[in-house]
Design a protein around this motif. Structure first.
Motif, PDB file in Angstrom:
ATOM      1  N   MET A   7       0.942  -1.079  -0.027  1.00  0.00           N
ATOM      2  CA  MET A   7      -0.096   0.050   0.109  1.00  0.00           C
ATOM      3  C   MET A   7       1.020   1.121   0.074  1.00  0.00           C
ATOM      4  N   ILE A   8       2.006   1.218   0.711  1.00  0.00           N
ATOM      5  CA  ILE A   8       2.657   2.532   0.631  1.00  0.00           C
ATOM      6  C   ILE A   8       4.262   2.099  -0.030  1.00  0.00           C
ATOM      7  N   TRP A   9       4.153   1.323  -0.801  1.00  0.00           N
ATOM      8  CA  TRP A   9       5.586   1.098  -1.792  1.00  0.00           C
ATOM      9  C   TRP A   9       6.170   2.339  -2.311  1.00  0.00           C
ATOM     10  N   ARG A  10       5.087   2.885  -3.304  1.00  0.00           N
ATOM     11  CA  ARG A  10       5.749   4.038  -3.953  1.00  0.00           C
ATOM     12  C   ARG A  10       6.159   5.076  -3.352  1.00  0.00           C
ATOM     13  N   ASP A  22      10.480   8.372  -0.892  1.00  0.00           N
ATOM     14  CA  ASP A  22      11.035   8.942   0.305  1.00  0.00           C
ATOM     15  C   ASP A  22      12.236   8.347   0.878  1.00  0.00           C
ATOM     16  N   SER A  23      12.435   7.013   0.405  1.00  0.00           N
ATOM     17  CA  SER A  23      13.575   6.082   0.672  1.00  0.00           C
ATOM     18  C   SER A  23      14.958   6.635  -0.061  1.00  0.00           C
ATOM     19  N   GLN A  78      14.025  14.353   0.474  1.00  0.00           N
ATOM     20  CA  GLN A  78      13.930  15.877   0.096  1.00  0.00           C
ATOM     21  C   GLN A  78      13.104  16.077  -1.153  1.00  0.00           C
ATOM     22  N   SER A  79      13.165  15.535  -2.179  1.00  0.00           N
ATOM     23  CA  SER A  79      12.213  15.762  -3.420  1.00  0.00           C
ATOM     24  C   SER A  79      10.892  15.076  -3.060  1.00  0.00           C
ATOM     25  N   ALA A  80      10.909  14.050  -2.405  1.00  0.00           N
ATOM     26  CA  ALA A  80       9.482  13.442  -1.862  1.00  0.00           C
ATOM     27  C   ALA A  80       8.685  14.449  -0.960  1.00  0.00           C
ATOM     28  N   ALA A  81       9.277  15.206  -0.062  1.00  0.00           N
ATOM     29  CA  ALA A  81       8.623  16.096   0.512  1.00  0.00           C
ATOM     30  C   ALA A  81       8.105  17.306  -0.113  1.00  0.00           C
ATOM     31  N   ALA A 141       4.408  10.408   7.775  1.00  0.00           N
ATOM     32  CA  ALA A 141       3.202   9.537   8.122  1.00  0.00           C
ATOM     33  C   ALA A 141       3.930   8.207   7.370  1.00  0.00           C
ATOM     34  N   VAL A 142       4.723   8.258   6.219  1.00  0.00           N
ATOM     35  CA  VAL A 142       5.221   7.051   5.844  1.00  0.00           C
ATOM     36  C   VAL A 142       6.036   6.548   6.562  1.00  0.00           C
TER      37      VAL A 142
END
Length: 282
Positions: A161-164, A169-170, A174-177, A185-186
């Motif tokens: 469910m949270i894979w992508r 984020d992993s 910085q880009s994910a945020a 939350a992730v």
């Protein structure tokens, strides 16, 4: 100890292998589930540089299991509570790597100390105490198997469910945020999933050696593969081979399961490292 004693310890059960295998079928199934889910979640452990966190969570999981053993309640429940407490603390307070490592460094001796205290107060079978540290192939009872499989399935579904967002984020937090990924939350959800699978690992390989199934298979896969599908798939295969192979070898004798699992896992890593080096991997 003579060579005859060593042979007896390692292979003395061969004449009764079929009967023993039937007795530990629950552990084989639980080991396969742990190897599969542990290999998959291990990829994110490596990408997020959280191998140290696995050991920290396992210490409080051990403390929870030891407390449950002392007061006479289900050991699986105790280890789950301990794991979730540790994962929650690390996820809540350890947003930055430096803070996280400091928190883990504080939690590890505290959890280990509590576990040793509870085991010292426990007056039951010595084998029960020893199995929490090094694993025990006959410790998975029929009533516990459903819980262990259910936990593994829950963690697997949670990962899917949270894979992508978790992968984004992993690899680039910085880009994910900046792209609006709810990184806090992730990260917290990942820590809770990690805590649950660590609790399962404590019952198969013991609190001291959980990294053999939650870190080493993924580390091996990352030496010879780099794709978003190839690495998790290989890590899952390596995890299952290590867990199930270790159990199948251990029941031929009287030695604990953990040395077999850790040896197979380490051997796979060495082979992958050599193959990666020949290919010019860093």
């Amino acid at each position: 100890m003579s060579w005859a004693d060593v042979w007896e310890a390692m292979f003395g059960g061969l004449p009764y292998y079929g009967e023993i295998l039937a007795l530990v079928s629950n552990s084989v199934v639980a080991g396969a589930v742990l190897g599969l889910v542990g290999g998959l979640i291990g990829v994110f452990i490596m990408q997020r540089d959280m191998a140290f966190a696995v050991h920290g969570i396992s210490e409080l999981s051990f403390a929870g299991a030891a407390a449950a053993l002392l007061i006479g309640v289900d050991v699986v429940t105790g280890s789950i509570v301990g794991s979730l407490v540790a994962a929650g603390i690390i996820g809540w307070l350890g947003a930055r790597a430096r803070d996280r490592n400091s928190i883990i460094g504080v939690l590890m001796p505290f959890g280990l100390g509590l576990g040793i205290l509870f085991l010292s107060l426990y007056n039951g079978r010595t084998a029960n105490r020893f199995s929490l540290l090094t694993g025990q192939i006959v410790s998975v009872q029929s009533d516990q198997l459903g819980w262990l499989i259910g936990i593994g399935a829950f963690v697997l579904v949670g990962l899917v469910m949270i894979w992508r967002p978790l992968r984004f984020d992993s690899l680039d937090p910085q880009s994910a945020a900046a792209r609006g990924v709810p990184t806090t939350a992730v990260s917290f959800a990942f820590m809770l999933l990690l805590g649950l699978i660590v609790a399962v690992a404590v019952h198969i390989i013991g609190a001291l050696l959980v990294m053999a199934l939650l870190v080493t298979p993924a580390a091996a896969a990352m030496r010879i593969a780099s794709g978003p599908i190839a690495v998790p798939a290989l890590a899952a295969v390596f995890g299952v081979v290590s867990a199930v192979g270790g159990i199948l070898l251990a029941i031929a004798g009287t030695l604990p399961v953990s040395p077999y699992i850790t040896t197979i896992s380490f051997a796979i890593y060495l082979v992958c490292r050599l193959v990666g080096a020949r290919r010019g991997a860093p």
